[in-house]
Design a protein around this motif. Sequence first.
Motif, PDB file in Angstrom:
ATOM      1  N   PHE A 195       0.831  -1.193   0.000  1.00 13.12           N
ATOM      2  CA  PHE A 195       0.000   0.000   0.000  1.00 13.12           C
ATOM      3  C   PHE A 195       0.875   1.255   0.000  1.00 13.12           C
ATOM      4  O   PHE A 195       1.988   1.269   0.520  1.00 13.12           O
ATOM      5  CB  PHE A 195      -0.922   0.001   1.226  1.00 13.12           C
ATOM      6  CG  PHE A 195      -1.884  -1.154   1.245  1.00 13.12           C
ATOM      7  CD1 PHE A 195      -3.050  -1.111   0.507  1.00 13.12           C
ATOM      8  CD2 PHE A 195      -1.612  -2.283   2.004  1.00 13.12           C
ATOM      9  CE1 PHE A 195      -3.939  -2.177   0.529  1.00 13.12           C
ATOM     10  CE2 PHE A 195      -2.501  -3.349   2.033  1.00 13.12           C
ATOM     11  CZ  PHE A 195      -3.664  -3.295   1.283  1.00 13.12           C
ATOM     12  N   GLN A 196       0.347   2.310  -0.607  1.00 12.80           N
ATOM     13  CA  GLN A 196       1.012   3.611  -0.708  1.00 12.80           C
ATOM     14  C   GLN A 196       2.444   3.468  -1.231  1.00 12.80           C
ATOM     15  O   GLN A 196       3.419   3.834  -0.572  1.00 12.80           O
ATOM     16  CB  GLN A 196       0.999   4.326   0.644  1.00 12.80           C
ATOM     17  CG  GLN A 196      -0.393   4.629   1.166  1.00 12.80           C
ATOM     18  CD  GLN A 196      -0.380   5.333   2.503  1.00 12.80           C
ATOM     19  OE1 GLN A 196       0.676   5.491   3.115  1.00 12.80           O
ATOM     20  NE2 GLN A 196      -1.533   5.758   2.979  1.00 12.80           N
ATOM     21  N   PRO A 197       2.610   2.915  -2.428  1.00 16.92           N
ATOM     22  CA  PRO A 197       3.962   2.746  -2.966  1.00 16.92           C
ATOM     23  C   PRO A 197       4.569   4.086  -3.397  1.00 16.92           C
ATOM     24  O   PRO A 197       3.864   5.009  -3.795  1.00 16.92           O
ATOM     25  CB  PRO A 197       3.731   1.829  -4.166  1.00 16.92           C
ATOM     26  CG  PRO A 197       2.341   2.146  -4.612  1.00 16.92           C
ATOM     27  CD  PRO A 197       1.557   2.464  -3.360  1.00 16.92           C
ATOM     28  N   VAL A 198       5.887   4.155  -3.317  1.00 17.77           N
ATOM     29  CA  VAL A 198       6.644   5.330  -3.727  1.00 17.77           C
ATOM     30  C   VAL A 198       7.670   4.876  -4.762  1.00 17.77           C
ATOM     31  O   VAL A 198       8.413   3.915  -4.530  1.00 17.77           O
ATOM     32  CB  VAL A 198       7.340   6.002  -2.524  1.00 17.77           C
ATOM     33  CG1 VAL A 198       8.184   7.185  -2.992  1.00 17.77           C
ATOM     34  CG2 VAL A 198       6.308   6.463  -1.511  1.00 17.77           C
ATOM     35  N   TYR A 241       9.555  -2.795   1.823  1.00 17.09           N
ATOM     36  CA  TYR A 241      10.096  -3.499   0.663  1.00 17.09           C
ATOM     37  C   TYR A 241      10.780  -2.508  -0.267  1.00 17.09           C
ATOM     38  O   TYR A 241      10.418  -1.326  -0.324  1.00 17.09           O
ATOM     39  CB  TYR A 241       8.991  -4.204  -0.125  1.00 17.09           C
ATOM     40  CG  TYR A 241       8.347  -5.379   0.573  1.00 17.09           C
ATOM     41  CD1 TYR A 241       8.819  -6.669   0.384  1.00 17.09           C
ATOM     42  CD2 TYR A 241       7.254  -5.198   1.410  1.00 17.09           C
ATOM     43  CE1 TYR A 241       8.214  -7.751   1.005  1.00 17.09           C
ATOM     44  CE2 TYR A 241       6.651  -6.265   2.042  1.00 17.09           C
ATOM     45  CZ  TYR A 241       7.135  -7.546   1.840  1.00 17.09           C
ATOM     46  OH  TYR A 241       6.534  -8.612   2.462  1.00 17.09           O
ATOM     47  N   SER A 242      11.736  -3.014  -1.003  1.00 18.94           N
ATOM     48  CA  SER A 242      12.344  -2.296  -2.116  1.00 18.94           C
ATOM     49  C   SER A 242      12.348  -3.271  -3.293  1.00 18.94           C
ATOM     50  O   SER A 242      13.128  -4.221  -3.328  1.00 18.94           O
ATOM     51  CB  SER A 242      13.775  -1.847  -1.772  1.00 18.94           C
ATOM     52  OG  SER A 242      14.336  -1.133  -2.846  1.00 18.94           O
ATOM     53  N   ARG A 272      -1.824   3.988  -5.566  1.00 19.02           N
ATOM     54  CA  ARG A 272      -2.658   2.785  -5.563  1.00 19.02           C
ATOM     55  C   ARG A 272      -1.874   1.583  -5.025  1.00 19.02           C
ATOM     56  O   ARG A 272      -0.643   1.551  -5.079  1.00 19.02           O
ATOM     57  CB  ARG A 272      -3.160   2.479  -6.979  1.00 19.02           C
ATOM     58  CG  ARG A 272      -4.080   3.547  -7.550  1.00 19.02           C
ATOM     59  CD  ARG A 272      -4.544   3.193  -8.934  1.00 19.02           C
ATOM     60  NE  ARG A 272      -3.463   3.193  -9.899  1.00 19.02           N
ATOM     61  CZ  ARG A 272      -3.605   2.820 -11.171  1.00 19.02           C
ATOM     62  NH1 ARG A 272      -4.774   2.402 -11.608  1.00 19.02           N
ATOM     63  NH2 ARG A 272      -2.575   2.858 -12.002  1.00 19.02           N
ATOM     64  N   ALA A 273      -2.613   0.599  -4.531  1.00 19.53           N
ATOM     65  CA  ALA A 273      -1.974  -0.607  -3.993  1.00 19.53           C
ATOM     66  C   ALA A 273      -1.371  -1.420  -5.141  1.00 19.53           C
ATOM     67  O   ALA A 273      -1.996  -1.608  -6.180  1.00 19.53           O
ATOM     68  CB  ALA A 273      -2.988  -1.444  -3.226  1.00 19.53           C
TER      69      ALA A 273
END
Length: 287
Positions: free
Chosen positions: A121-124, A136-137, A176-177
């Motif tokens: 959730f809330q990826p950058v 995570y990366s 988005r997720a």
Amino acid sequence: MRPLHAAAAVLTILVMGAAIAAGGRAVLQDENGRVAARAQAGVAVQSQAPAPSANPRPKAARQPEALSRAIDPKVVAPPQLQSEELERVEPRAPLSELALAGPPKPPKTKMPDDWNGTKLFQPVASAAGVIEAKGYSVAISGVDVVRQDETCTDGGKSWTCGTRARTAFRAFLRGRAVVCTVPPKGGRDLITAECRVGNQDVGQWLIENGWARAAKGGPYVEAGDKARMARKGIFGPAPSLSGLPPAPAPFAAPTQPTQPILDPSAAATPPTDSSATPPADRPAPSE
């Protein structure tokens, strides 16, 4: 005469009643005899008929008619034909290009089933092809990541294509997720995995729009060639800045000599201006 007539009439009635009763008995006996005879005849017919079996035999299925040609049962081989009777013809042309079988695509590498479907959730997007979320990366598999500081050249003019690609990738994610094939618990190491947003393959979107390069031998090589030919994304020209307003000039604050607030030299030196008037509220000196 009347009593005689009455006695005759009574006698006649008695005789007729006796006759009727005797006739009814005879008819009843005759009917009973007929019923008994019919019953005896039915029993005799049933005794002569064969007893049916408990499980009737199934009827034999009707054999279908043989539609093939008759062959020799001693020879298990097709008939011999003379070479002069055979004629080789060219194959028929395909009806459309869709009927042509294309080259097989390399299979995508799949992760174990227990790693499939981890939602981030809330990826950058730290770069075009790298997602950071939930500890995570993740680097998108099948994609060569475009670094943020990477520059591209078009017609001898270089432009910051890495920053532009990262901005486009962030606009695609929009918070988005993302579902990636990563283990249940994240780590500090960079993980290469497949990711999707809804039904959209993230790697496919990056390559098709030209915001990343397809890895050699990966599943997106064909899409990468099409994006390069169409000059999309980083393969296209530098963005035009003609329609944007000019950048403002850097603001420089005016430099004025300032005196420190706590300057011991300034506090010890009395003011030299003789024109300064004393405060009005100060009392006059006494004589």
